[in-house]
Design a protein around this motif. Structure first.
Motif, PDB file in Angstrom:
ATOM      1  N   ASP A  22      -9.721  -0.277   2.849  1.00  0.00           N
ATOM      2  CA  ASP A  22      -9.660  -0.363   4.192  1.00  0.00           C
ATOM      3  C   ASP A  22     -10.910  -0.165   4.439  1.00  0.00           C
ATOM      4  N   THR A  24     -14.507   1.221   7.274  1.00  0.00           N
ATOM      5  CA  THR A  24     -14.721   1.344   8.726  1.00  0.00           C
ATOM      6  C   THR A  24     -14.955   0.445   9.199  1.00  0.00           C
ATOM      7  N   ARG A  39       0.437  -1.562  11.969  1.00  0.00           N
ATOM      8  CA  ARG A  39      -0.124  -0.427  10.969  1.00  0.00           C
ATOM      9  C   ARG A  39       0.817  -1.243   9.739  1.00  0.00           C
ATOM     10  N   LEU A  45      -6.942   3.963   1.851  1.00  0.00           N
ATOM     11  CA  LEU A  45      -8.391   4.006   2.395  1.00  0.00           C
ATOM     12  C   LEU A  45      -9.415   5.041   1.553  1.00  0.00           C
ATOM     13  N   LEU A  48     -13.088   4.522   4.064  1.00  0.00           N
ATOM     14  CA  LEU A  48     -13.501   5.047   5.788  1.00  0.00           C
ATOM     15  C   LEU A  48     -14.582   6.551   6.084  1.00  0.00           C
ATOM     16  N   ARG A  63      -9.902  10.492  10.145  1.00  0.00           N
ATOM     17  CA  ARG A  63     -10.715   9.023   9.215  1.00  0.00           C
ATOM     18  C   ARG A  63     -11.034   7.862  10.489  1.00  0.00           C
ATOM     19  N   ARG A  65     -11.585   4.135  11.558  1.00  0.00           N
ATOM     20  CA  ARG A  65     -11.604   3.049  11.428  1.00  0.00           C
ATOM     21  C   ARG A  65     -11.747   1.548  11.799  1.00  0.00           C
ATOM     22  N   ASN A  66     -12.105   2.650  13.795  1.00  0.00           N
ATOM     23  CA  ASN A  66     -12.650   1.481  14.234  1.00  0.00           C
ATOM     24  C   ASN A  66     -13.947   2.043  14.813  1.00  0.00           C
ATOM     25  N   ASP A  75      -7.580   7.471  11.995  1.00  0.00           N
ATOM     26  CA  ASP A  75      -6.519   8.595  11.765  1.00  0.00           C
ATOM     27  C   ASP A  75      -6.211   9.481  12.249  1.00  0.00           C
TER      28      ASP A  75
END
Length: 232
Positions: A22, A24, A39, A45, A48, A63, A65-66, A75
């Motif tokens: 992943d 961001t 999920r 990760l 991120l 963290r 993510r978007n 997170d």
């Protein structure tokens, strides 16, 4: 040009499924990112972005993510309640926000005002060699700094994934390799990079992992809560 800003993926060994990694996601929308329908727990990760969240539960690292111009999905180990006002520290900027949703260790934050994503992601403009430093958590705990055959009993004033500020310590330590031992953390090797008023900045040879630091902070919060409850 902005396409590269929207999505970045680090190159990984061919034998690992690229979908397992992943990074961001960034959107120009003013809407707050929503939680996914499902999920995947076995994702790695490594890319991120990390920010600091400050609220009624104290400070913690999250963290992202978007991210959009209107808010973030991240997170979060200790999620403040929906409706709480918080501050997000990212790339040297402090952004007022509020919690709009929580789900399965994820949190949605809505910025009080829309942000300029280009400026936010770029961070502050360099001046006199300045670069935005990683988010640091203010802590007050004891530690031991080993320098050659000498041992210093110090207090840790703040800590990040990549370094910490400690004191008191002597000025001649600048440039020296050290080992820092903090309760509940593994011994950390690093180098003293700066000194001021008997305090020193130590840069770690190898960064702490996000999970390692988050778990350590969580244990300290739990211990503080237990001590407070015992007093009453």
């Amino acid at each position: 040009m902005f396409d590269s800003l929207i999505r970045r993926r680090a190159k990984r060994p061919a034998e690992v499924d690229a979908a397992a990694f992943d990074s961001t996601n960034v959107s120009l929308s003013l809407a707050v990112p929503r939680p996914p329908e499902r999920r995947t727990e076995d994702r790695v990760l490594p890319t991120l972005r990390v920010a600091k969240l400050t609220g009624r539960l104290g400070e913690q690292l999250i963290r992202i993510r978007n991210m959009s111009a209107g808010g973030v999905m991240a997170d979060c180990a200790r999620c403040p309640p929906v409706g709480d006002e918080v501050k997000l520290e990212f790339n040297g900027q402090s952004i007022p926000a509020s919690v709009v949703w929580i789900r399965d260790g994820l949190i949605g934050l809505k910025f009080d005002q829309g942000v300029d994503l280009g400026e936010l992601l770029a961070g502050r403009k360099p001046r006199h060699g300045f670069r935005p430093r990683p988010p640091r958590l203010e802590v007050g705990c004891g530690a031991t700094v080993k320098l050659k055959k000498l041992y210093y009993k110090v207090e840790v004033h703040d800590i990040s994934l990549g370094g910490m500020k400690v004191g008191p310590i002597d000025e001649y330590c600048i440039g020296e390799k050290v080992v820092v031992v903090v309760e509940s953390l593994r011994p950390i090797r690093g180098e003293v990079r700066w000194y001021s008023e008997r305090r020193a900045g130590i840069v770690f040879d190898k960064e702490l992992s996000f999970d390692e630091l988050a778990e350590w902070v969580g244990k300290r919060v739990e211990l503080a809560s237990l001590k407070a409850a015992f007093k009453h």
